[in-house]
Design an enzyme around this catalytic site. Structure first.
Site, PDB file in Angstrom:
ATOM      1  N   ASP A 278      -2.288  -0.589   5.826  1.00 55.39           N
ATOM      2  CA  ASP A 278      -2.617   0.060   7.104  1.00 55.39           C
ATOM      3  C   ASP A 278      -4.101   0.324   7.289  1.00 55.39           C
ATOM      4  OD1 ASP A 278      -3.217   3.362   6.791  1.00 55.39           O
ATOM      5  OD2 ASP A 278      -2.356   2.338   5.065  1.00 55.39           O
TER       6      ASP A 278
ATOM      7  N   LYS B 202      -8.243  -4.925  -3.704  1.00 57.22           N
ATOM      8  CA  LYS B 202      -6.818  -5.248  -3.750  1.00 57.22           C
ATOM      9  C   LYS B 202      -6.603  -6.760  -3.674  1.00 57.22           C
ATOM     10  CE  LYS B 202      -5.266  -0.859  -1.728  1.00 57.22           C
ATOM     11  NZ  LYS B 202      -4.373  -0.220  -0.735  1.00 57.22           N
TER      12      LYS B 202
ATOM     13  N   ASN C  28      -9.241  -0.698   3.584  1.00 59.57           N
ATOM     14  CA  ASN C  28      -9.273  -1.060   2.163  1.00 59.57           C
ATOM     15  C   ASN C  28      -8.178  -2.058   1.797  1.00 59.57           C
ATOM     16  OD1 ASN C  28      -7.354   1.134   2.539  1.00 59.57           O
ATOM     17  ND2 ASN C  28      -7.193   1.257   0.326  1.00 59.57           N
TER      18      ASN C  28
ATOM     19  N   THR D 120      -2.654   0.378  -4.348  1.00 54.81           N
ATOM     20  CA  THR D 120      -3.129   1.640  -3.792  1.00 54.81           C
ATOM     21  C   THR D 120      -4.535   1.986  -4.255  1.00 54.81           C
ATOM     22  OG1 THR D 120      -2.647   4.035  -3.681  1.00 54.81           O
ATOM     23  CG2 THR D 120      -2.011   2.891  -5.693  1.00 54.81           C
ATOM     24  N   GLY D 121      -5.192   2.807  -3.465  1.00 55.49           N
ATOM     25  CA  GLY D 121      -6.474   3.341  -3.881  1.00 55.49           C
ATOM     26  C   GLY D 121      -6.318   4.507  -4.834  1.00 55.49           C
TER      27      GLY D 121
ATOM     28  N   ASP E  93      -0.151   5.134   0.796  1.00 53.00           N
ATOM     29  CA  ASP E  93      -0.336   6.141   1.835  1.00 53.00           C
ATOM     30  C   ASP E  93      -0.344   5.511   3.226  1.00 53.00           C
ATOM     31  OD1 ASP E  93      -0.826   8.760   0.345  1.00 53.00           O
ATOM     32  OD2 ASP E  93      -2.187   7.389  -0.679  1.00 53.00           O
TER      33      ASP E  93
ATOM     34  N   ASP F 189       0.846  -1.181   0.000  1.00 52.63           N
ATOM     35  CA  ASP F 189       0.000   0.000   0.000  1.00 52.63           C
ATOM     36  C   ASP F 189       0.892   1.244   0.000  1.00 52.63           C
ATOM     37  OD1 ASP F 189      -2.386   1.659   0.465  1.00 52.63           O
ATOM     38  OD2 ASP F 189      -1.557   1.894   2.483  1.00 52.63           O
TER      39      ASP F 189
END
Length: 265
Positions: free
Chosen positions: A214, A191, A217, A42-43, A10, A8
């Protein structure tokens, strides 16, 4: 031997200064030298994620839009893509209009808002991505898009999530990437789905994968991976699901995982 690591961005790969430390870069490079595929999950939209990937010299397909788009960096080839069903997108848009919610759309990897306000400006700064204003989303809502995003107070979004699950939960995946971000994707735009696809693409088993995150998501990929890792700064619910808890994003948590489970083997 782990063969695929999905990280991930962020609050995981990036520290609170939104940078990747030299130590983490070196650990990732060492893993790549051993033949391990290291990628981002990542989103963020592809245009934002590719800036980070290039900054750390990755040249692999990356997982973006929460898993709704897997795309190669150099050729820009789409390997896996899932768009929000149009009827569900229209229902979410109508709900946001009726309830005065800030909604952002992503069309052809461009960010759209209905008005130039503090929320879209802050999001644009964090993602390092420009945005467009289209006051009438009815002109866009029928187009293919990888996700829709709402920004508001965390408690309000928790309530919104429950109401949207009743409204469109049978057709979409609803998750939070941050406390104040609520996101809507295709049911297979997670994901976890993207990690499974990418493992098959490079020819490894899920037991040979590591996923590090973290936020909520990240749940699907942490549950799907052979080794699911939560950051020390992760939300408590994610820590409960993880196989291992590493150091925080400000303590080189990603570097620690790579050294412990890949480089020391």
């Amino acid at each position: 031997m782990y063969k695929l690591i999905a990280i991930d961005v962020d609050d995981t790969l990036l520290n609170d200064e939104l940078t990747v430390t030299e130590g983490t870069k070196q650990a990732m490079a060492a893993a790549i030298e051993r033949g391990v595929t290291v990628t981002l999950a990542t989103g963020r939209m592809f245009a934002s994620a590719q800036q980070i990937a290039r900054g750390i010299n990755l040249n692999v397909p990356i997982i973006t839009y929460q898993g709704a788009l897997v795309k190669t960096l150099l050729e820009g080839e789409v390997l896996y893509e899932r768009s929000v069903p149009t009827d569900a997108a229209k229902a979410v848009y109508a709900y946001c209009e009726a309830n005065g919610l800030h909604l952002q759309l992503y069309v052809d990897d461009e960010l759209y808002g209905t008005e130039d306000n503090d929320r879209i400006r802050a999001y644009s700064r964090q993602s390092n991505i420009p945005y467009r204003i289209e006051p009438d989303f009815s002109k866009l809502i029928h187009l293919p898009m990888n996700k829709l995003l709402m920004i508001d107070e965390p408690d309000r979004l928790d309530q919104v999530a429950e109401e949207l699950k009743t409204l469109v939960g049978d057709r979409v995946h609803i998750t939070k990437s941050k406390a104040h971000y609520l996101e809507v994707m295709h049911k297979e735009g997670t994901k976890g789905h993207a990690l499974q696809y990418l493992a098959g693409h490079i020819g490894c088993t899920m037991a040979e994968t590591i996923a590090i995150g973290d936020a909520w998501n990240d749940r699907e990929m942490i549950q799907a991976a052979g080794l699911g890792v939560a950051m020390d700064n992760a939300v408590p619910a994610l820590k409960e699901l993880a196989d291992y808890i590493t150091l925080s994003n400000n303590e080189d948590g990603v570097k620690h995982v790579i050294e412990k489970f890949v480089l020391s083997r």
